[in-house]
Scaffold this motif. Structure first.
Motif: not given
Length: 493
Positions: A364-370, A413-418, A426-427, A458-461
């Motif tokens: 997530q620190e690069l992608l923005g989500i994971q 998005y993982f709230p506990r990950a940096p 934006i999401l 990051a498309a996320g799918t």
């Protein structure tokens, strides 16, 4: 072991194909052999079925006759290339086994739009003499064919266009297999397309023969049963064909993007992930790096170079899900060729797993989500923040659903990950679905602007690239949104 005992729909190919509900053949010559179970389920183009029973019943006859696909049991014709990517003016070697020995030919195609054909024939080899090559070597689940004799050397003319190519191998008696390769280009271009050859090799189960083949997911026991990750290979070699039809799993996602992008005239250069790993990619020559398909396996140098590109102002576009999940190493082959061996211990042995989120900074620190998990079936992508420029001219409002766009695997998005460093974030989608255990989860699509000015999307799918133009799955909403993104990166008016 007879072929009737090696049922491909129980094998690694179909086991992973279920995570790609849009796994149709992206190329015209690969669409000839589609088959259907009696429940109407399409069997992916790269799975060749024998006679027998599927879980849904009897497998009916092939819908349209065509060249027969070579298999890994008989090895009618199988081959691999000496390099994943090659530049104009350089040569590429093909090592091919043919059983029984006979003449064969190689037709080389380039992937592109080509008035809707999906590919164009670029050249044809002379008539070549095929031999039965020595059996693949295997040690500790690692299979290699580096000792095969050279069958054909192709000199890449200086005038060939960079791009994704496929060598189509055909024997005199009508068996066919394939070898993908890339003609790379390091000249300045708006977008550099990075093809995920490292991930393709991680999934490769060659030889899919019920005995010796292994991937980073599967291996066979002594009775021809497929074993899972605890017994899979720790290292796999690039010096071997791809299983089955000779094309990688998930390759269609990259080809979907290529056909769409070339149709609309985007200025593209081409490389593969081993080019990124080796530092051959100069991000200063490009406005954006595009990762068009499933890109799960990343080395430390790959991530370092992608992060440096972002920090220098080059945008990053990730059009799939489950990106940068496993941390891997690339090593020389036994003959000393660099980056011909892929290693990933995964969860075998003591200590932490090889997940990026366990070994180092989470993805997530690069992608923005994971990555969050697999998605059974296909669910709608639910639009969020529809007033953002990405959704311009798509006609969407908050809460609108784009059917079938959350499929295969999903990120959120993982709230506990940096989070990555950003000036804007934006999401753009928040899409509920239920996992295989009927637990309610959600997918998200992310966009942020780094302090350098680079955009990271990051498309996320898994289903984003197929929506750009694959028959039966095209979405005008996703086409427009992707154009909005790339046009902004390329600074088109």
């Amino acid at each position: 072991m007879g072929t009737e005992q090696i049922r491909r729909w129980e094998s690694g190919a179909l086991a992973h194909a279920v995570s790609d509900p849009f796994a149709q053949g992206p190329l015209p010559w690969l669409r000839e052999g589609e088959r259907y179970f009696d429940d109407g389920q399409l069997v992916p183009w790269y799975v060749e079925l024998g006679c027998g029973q599927s879980s849904g019943g009897t497998v009916p006859a092939q819908r349209a006759a065509g060249p027969r696909t070579a298999d890994d049991v008989h090895g009618q014709i199988k081959g691999f290339a000496s390099a994943g990517a090659v530049a104009p003016g350089e040569s590429i070697d093909f090592r091919v086994t043919v059983s029984p020995p006979q003449h064969f030919g190689v037709d080389v195609y380039r992937i592109g739009h080509y008035a809707g054909d999906g590919a164009a024939k670029i050249t044809t080899s002379p008539r070549l003499s095929g031999i039965v090559q020595p059996a693949p070597l295997s040690a500790d689940r690692t299979v290699s064919c580096h000792h095969w004799w050279l069958s054909w050397r192709l000199q890449i003319p200086s005038y060939w266009s960079p791009g994704a190519y496929v060598a189509v191998l055909t024997t005199d008696d009508g068996f066919r297999s394939h070898i993908p390769f890339t003609v790379r280009d390091f000249e300045p271009a708006d977008l550099l397309l990075v093809l995920p050859d490292v991930t393709w090799q991680a999934y490769n189960l060659f030889p899919e023969d019920g005995a010796t083949g292994a991937s980073l997911y599967h291996a066979w026991d002594g009775d021809g049963r497929l074993l899972g990750e605890p017994d899979a290979a720790v290292a796999v070699s690039f010096d071997r064909p791809y299983a089955g039809a000779g094309m990688p799993l998930h390759v269609g996602h990259a080809y979907d993007f290529i056909r769409w992008a070339e149709r609309y005239g985007y200025d593209l250069a081409y490389a593969d992930t081993r080019d990124l790993h080796a530092g051959r990619v100069d991000p200063a020559r490009h406005r954006g790096l595009v990762f068009p398909g499933h890109d799960e396996y990343w080395s430390v140098p790959m991530r370092r170079h992608a992060t440096a590109a972002r920090d220098a102002g080059t945008s990053l576009v990730f059009l799939s899900a489950n990106t940068m999940y496993w941390q891997v190493e690339l090593a020389p082959s036994v003959s000393g060729e660099p980056d011909r061996m892929l290693r990933c211990r995964k969860r075998q042995g003591p200590g932490k797993s090889a997940l990026w989120r366990d070994q180092g900074p989470p993805e997530q620190e690069l992608l923005g989500i994971q990555y969050v998990g697999r998605v059974p079936g296909a669910w709608p992508l639910v639009v969020q923040n529809s007033d953002h420029w990405l959704w311009d001219a798509t006609g969407t409002q908050d809460g609108d659903e784009v059917p079938g766009l959350v499929a295969g695997e999903a990120d959120r998005y993982f709230p506990r990950a940096p989070l990555p460093p950003h000036t804007e974030r934006i999401l753009l989608a928040h899409s509920p679905y239920r996992d295989a255990g009927s637990v309610r989860r959600h997918q998200e699509t992310s966009l942020y602007r780094a302090p350098s000015g680079a955009l990271v999307f990051a498309a996320g799918t898994f289903a984003w690239s197929p929506a750009l133009g694959r028959p039966g799955h095209t979405s005008p909403v996703i086409q427009r949104a992707t154009a909005n993104l790339l046009d902004r990166i390329c600074k088109r008016d």
